[in-house]
Design an enzyme around this catalytic site. Structure first.
Site: not given
Ligand code: SAM
Length: 236
Positions: A89, A116, A161, A176
Site C-alpha cells: 500500500p 506488516e 491481457r 478500453d
C-alpha cells in the site's frame, strides 16, 4: 514472458491456471512459476517473520528467506534480468501505463508480502543489483489488503491481457478505459447487447443507426460524461 511469484500461500495463486491467464500459461505465452517462501526458511517451523526493530505491533517478513528465494529464482545462470514487483500500500499507484510497460518485459518476479510487510532492505538490495532490472513497489489503491497475493493476481491479469495474441480480439484493448491515445484519460462509456429491449429499457437509438461516425461521436460523448461523473480527477 516468464512470471515468478513468491508467497507463503502458493495455493492463493491457483486462479492463474484459469480463464485468460490460464490459457496463456497453457499455450506457452507465459512461463509461470509459483514458489513457497517457507521452503527457503530452514528452521524447524520454516519461520519467515520476526518482531519489528523499534517495537510496535505485528511482525515483519525477514530478509533472509526472501534473499535466498530471489537469488534462487534468478541465479547465476539466469537468462535475462527480471523486474522485481512488490505489491504494497505504500508503493506508487498501479496504472494501465505500468501494465503496458510490463507487458513488454521478458521476466517479472512478484514478491507477495504478509504481516506488516517485507524488511525494506530487500527492496534496497535488489534495486542495486545489476543482474535485476529494477524494483517497483506498487499499490492497488488506498486501502490495505491482508497480503500481496490478491494484488499480484490483479497486476498479472492486467499485464497478460496486453501481451499481443492473448486476447481474441486485440482491438478491444484499444477502446478500453485508460488505453493509450484518445482513451488515456477516459473511462469507457456504457455498452449494450441483444435483446434491443430488456425489462422496458431500450438501447440508445444511435447504436441501431449503422452510422459509424455518429456512433463513434456518441461513444466519445458518453466516455467524457462518465469520466466527469465517476472520476472528475481524470477529467481535463
Ligand atoms: N503495514 C503495511 C502498511 O500499512 O503499509 C500493510 C501491510 S499489509 C497488512 C500486508 C501485505 O498486503 C503488504 O505487504 C502487501 O503485500 C499487501 N497489500 C496490502 N494492501 C495493499 C495494496 N493496497 N496494494 C498492494 N498490496 C497491498
Amino acid at each position: 514472458m516468464r512470471i515468478d511469484i513468491v508467497s507463503i500461500f502458493p495455493d492463493y495463486l491457483e486462479p492463474l491456471r484459469l480463464s485468460l491467464v490460464g490459457k496463456a500459461v497453457e499455450g506457452g505465452v507465459i512461463d509461470l512459476h509459483v514458489h513457497d517462501l517457507r521452503s527457503f526458511a530452514h528452521d524447524r517451523h520454516h519461520t519467515v517473520d520476526d518482531t519489528p526493530y523499534g517495537g510496535g505491533p505485528g511482525m515483519v517478513m525477514s530478509p533472509t528467506p526472501w534473499g535466498e528465494a530471489l537469488d534462487c529464482i534468478a541465479g547465476a545462470d539466469a537468462a535475462g534480468r527480471p523486474v522485481l514487483i512488490i505489491p504494497t500500500p505504500s508503493g506508487e499507484r498501479f496504472t494501465q501505463q505500468a501494465a503496458q510497460q510490463w507487458s513488454r518485459d521478458d521476466w517479472l518476479v512478484f514478491a507477495c508480502g504478509r504481516y506488516e510487510g517485507i524488511d525494506t532492505r530487500v527492496m534496497e538490495h535488489y534495486a542495486r543489483r545489476s543482474d535485476w532490472a529494477g524494483v517497483r513497489e506498487v499499490s492497488l489503491g488506498d486501502y490495505v489488503l491482508a497480503g500481496g497475493e490478491a494484488a499480484a493476481l490483479v497486476v498479472i491479469e492486467a499485464v497478460v491481457r496486453l501481451i499481443p495474441g492473448v486476447l481474441g480480439n486485440s482491438a478491444s484493448v484499444e477502446d478500453d478505459s485508460f488505453a493509450p491515445g484518445a482513451m488515456e484519460q477516459l473511462l469507457e462509456g456504457p455498452v449494450y447487447t441483444k435483446p434491443p429491449v430488456w425489462r422496458d429499457l431500450s438501447i440508445p437509438e444511435v447504436l441501431l443507426s449503422g452510422h459509424h461516425g455518429k456512433i463513434a461521436s456518441w461513444r466519445a460523448d458518453q466516455a467524457r460524461a462518465r469520466t466527469k461523473a465517476h472520476r472528475p480527477d481524470l477529467f481535463r
